[in-house]
Write a protein that holds these residues in place. Sequence first.
Motif: not given
Length: 430
Positions: A363-367, A373-379, A421-426
């Motif tokens: 799930e973390m990798v998919a998020l 894909m959506h150009g979000l700075p979260l990554a 923690a990464h899942i929650a952020e993404l």
Amino acid sequence: MYAVIGAGPMGLATARNLKKYGIPFIGFDLHSDVGGLWDIDNPHSTMYESAHLISSKGMTEFKEFPMAEGVATYPHHSEMKRYFQSYARQFGLYENYEFSTRVENVVRDGDGWQVTTSKNGEQQTRRFDGVLIANGTLHKPNMPKLPGKFEGELMHSSEYRNAEVFAGKRVLIVGCGNSACDIAVDAVHRAASVDMSVRRGYYFLPKFIMGKPTDSFGGKFTLPRAVKQKVDGALIRLLIGKPSDYGLPDPEYRLYESHPVINSLILHYLGHGDITPHGDIAAVAGNTVTFADGQSRVYDLIMMGTGYKLDYPFIDAAELNWQGQDAPQLYLNVFHPQHRNLFVMGMVEAAGLGWEGRNEQAEMVALYLHAKMHGLPLAESLENKATAEAGKAMDGGLSYLKLARMAYYVHKDTYRKAVGAHIAELKVGV
């Protein structure tokens, strides 16, 4: 479009999460169905007929897809095959896979990857935006060289299917991991004699304590690491004693610093003299094996229960940041420090991690891919960590043994906390 290599438990979890978050992909698998090694009919499986889960179903199953109530606490491999087939049907994963297909090579092509596959003698090369490698960790046998030539039958546990192979033979099992112990217990019922060669000490845990699966204890509260090691170690000694009580070497390390053996039947047969323990092998000549203590025995068959090596034969090791070590050096065992579109899925082992822990990894990798894909700075923050902390030990302060099989071992709580923690952020961007 992304490529997913493998349709075993990790490949399916990867496919499920890509589909869940709208990431287009094609999956590839050598076999004609899902399940990976859990499908004993898969010619590439290393499963044997008596195999069951060594963790309980409640601690192993996918959270969103529980196993049926009628399934045993420690399910047989045939039950697991049905479970993964049902999982794939439930989430519509079959339609995304190309089965009976071998991935021949994966080669970098600019900012993407060229993936060459073969099926029915015909090759096809396609370009993908990224590749998620989920071909498993238990398929390339680790076959140490014996100190001499053995003229009897020599097998690796990966070739073992049932106890018929032992009928009337003098058998030596080399190794004392979970598979080696399972196979030794099988051999007792058919072989003329069963011996084991054990080089180092292991911790042995029963599958049940007070009628409950052992791995279900201690979930409601967390003890400090050192205290848990002492308390659990004392409990195990109280219940089953020390390995030396059964003729085996005692561990020279603390509990949980290597993967324990979840099998008390092996101790039962050692205690009854049905299995004879020996130390390391010093020499082999003809059918005679001489051990480190000078004792010699004659054998018809040697079964090497010596585990497996990580193997990604379709891609250059340099692309995986392997650096000559026992495992690729990746952030959280999955993210490459430079390549943002290459992921090694399921290269993680931990006591109690289960498939849900691996599902969280997927799930973390998919998020992350969704955010890209959506150009979000979260990554970006995850990418920065992947570059700075690739290969950082997720050991929770435990001093794991320096063994090849422990090179990708993590401390469950430490690992799941970081992944969570990464899942929650993404998820903020979903």
